[in-house]
Design an enzyme around this catalytic site. Structure first.
Site: not given
Ligand code: SDX
Length: 425
Positions: A302, A360
């Site tokens: 998140h 989710d």
């Molecule tokens: C919702 O914003 C809100 O409030 C949203 C929400 C709401 O109520 O409206 O809470 C609802 O959208 C919840 C999130 C649902 N999405 C998912 O579950 C999809 C999987 N999660 C990711 O795609 C991600 O965690 C996000 C999109 C939720 C957040 O993305 P960020 O903040 O841009 O984080 P990032 O992509 O920069 O990740 C930071 C690091 C990266 O690794 P490095 O480059 O540092 O090595 O964490 C890793 C990412 O690769 N990472 C994950 C991951 N999420 C982040 N690695 C594996 N699996 C994951 N799910």
């Protein structure tokens, strides 16, 4: 601009005073309006991870502590003791309703549940294979033509009518969209059932088990609002142009549908079904950690929560109760999800990046136990979030500081060059 003592010093030693806007809770904000004229540089913040786009009094999230509050009330308190209609009033009006206010609001929403025929015709015209989120977006896009009494963002009565109509109709629209996907006609809403029970009735044509209705009501409460998330920011951005509010909601629906946002609940179930059994968990966790693999653990991570998403914890608890009570099976997926959570949270990749289950991760297991197909999971999210979208849209249009959204950019394209006629290229 008061001198808060905060300053930015540019590379030529120029000291730029920054006005500090104090928060009631959480981080303050520094106004950067003086920075470009004084330094010739913009702030650069892809995804707006460190940018406050507005002031708001609706919801507060403490990502470090895993706290979510609606108008100062803890979301888990409201999930346990309140209901979706009462929370809708709270988010729209800022205070819990009196008994008389709640009664009148419930009756008004029940009276608004029926959609204009043109809206239902638009849904029925969607191809049966169309995703219900498509149909919801189309239905919202038809509403400006049939609800002119809600059109004017500058009129408080229009804003109130819009928010009530949107909250009442979005459930009817979602249910009609579902019925269309199974080749059935829409079921007219009932006034004698509460919001969640009526939603299930309009989908399945029978009065729901009270445990199922209560579980859905709690999910709607937990999805109602969440600060400036992607879809709410989209509603604000689209709404800032003065567009009809139903069209701004349609924009929010489209943003929510993405798998990185509200579409994740559908993606989680697909992921769990693809993993299949606990012996495959290791392979998928390895893929999620592999920078060369686009696979991510859906329902994990998140932008704001760097601790447990409080909603995920509550929903996990409801899963157990619903699966026990409804005996609809699917305990297999819940067991698999629990195992996946345990393995991921013991892995340094997830611990180091502070990736926890989000709202989710478990919600789809409950929706599935209620009999919903995966394509209806995000529409359920949209129904709950319609309250937040409308509350933020109304707050924006009541805010004298609000102006049309128009970010700047860091230009990396070509410098000026002359046109060469095609015969000379
Ligand atoms: C919702 O914003 C809100 O409030 C949203 C929400 C709401 O109520 O409206 O809470 C609802 O959208 C919840 C999130 C649902 N999405 C998912 O579950 C999809 C999987 N999660 C990711 O795609 C991600 O965690 C996000 C999109 C939720 C957040 O993305 P960020 O903040 O841009 O984080 P990032 O992509 O920069 O990740 C930071 C690091 C990266 O690794 P490095 O480059 O540092 O090595 O964490 C890793 C990412 O690769 N990472 C994950 C991951 N999420 C982040 N690695 C594996 N699996 C994951 N799910």
């Amino acid at each position: 601009m008061t001198d808060s003592g905060d300053r930015l010093v540019s590379r030529d030693g120029h000291s730029v005073p920054l006005a500090r806007r104090n928060s009631v809770l959480g981080a303050d904000a520094l106004e950067l309006t003086a920075v470009p004229p004084a330094t010739g540089a913009y702030s650069y913040d892809p995804g707006y991870a460190s940018t406050a786009s507005c002031t708001s009094r609706i919801t507060y999230v403490d990502g470090e502590k895993g706290v979510l509050m609606y108008r100062g009330y803890a979301a888990d308190d409201l999930a346990r003791h309140s209901n979706f209609t009462e929370v809708s009033w709270l988010l729209l009006n800022g205070e819990l309703p009196s008994h008389a206010e709640l009664q009148s609001f419930s009756e008004e929403l029940a009276g608004l549940r029926a959609c204009a025929p043109e809206v239902l015709e638009a849904i029925a015209a969607m191809p049966a294979g169309a995703h219900p989120m498509s149909a919801m977006t189309v239905a919202l896009s038809v509403m400006p033509a049939v609800y002119p009494e809600c059109a004017n963002p500058g009129d408080a009565d229009h804003r109130r009518r819009f928010s009530h109509r949107a909250i009442a109709n979005v459930a009817t629209v979602a249910a009609a969209a579902y019925r269309n996907t199974i080749g059935e006609t829409a079921i007219a809403p009932r006034h004698d059932l509460d919001y969640a029970a009526n939603l299930l009735y309009m989908m399945f044509g029978e009065e729901p088990n009270p445990v199922a209705a209560r579980a859905l009501d709690t999910l709607l409460v937990l999805h109602a609002d969440h600060e400036q998330n992607c879809s709410t920011s989209t509603v604000r951005m689209a709404g800032s142009s003065g567009v009809n509010p139903f069209s701004a909601l349609a924009a929010g629906c489209i943003a929510l549908w993405g798998p990185a946002h509200g579409g994740a609940n559908e993606a989680v179930i697909k992921m769990l079904e693809e993993i299949g059994t606990s012996k495959n968990i290791g392979e998928y966790v390895a893929r999620a950690k592999d920078p060369g693999d686009s696979f991510r653990l859906m329902g994990f991570g998140h932008r704001v929560y760097k601790n447990f998403d409080p909603r995920a914890t509550i929903i996990r608890g409801i899963c157990h109760e619903v699966l026990q009570e409804l005996k609809t099976g699917k305990g297999r997926l819940f067991t698999l999800a629990r195992q996946l959570e345990e393995i991921a949270l013991s892995d340094n990749y997830f611990k180091d990046r502070r990736l926890y289950p989000n709202v989710d991760f478990y919600s789809g297991i409950i929706y599935r136990a209620l009999g919903l197909p995966a394509t209806m999971f995000t529409p359920m999210f949209a129904i709950g979030r319609t309250v937040g979208w409308t509350a933020h849209w109304c707050e924006m249009h009541s805010d004298p500081e609000s102006r049309i959204g128009r970010p700047r950019q860091l230009y990396l394209g070509p410098t000026a060059r002359s046109y060469t006629p095609v015969e000379k290229r």
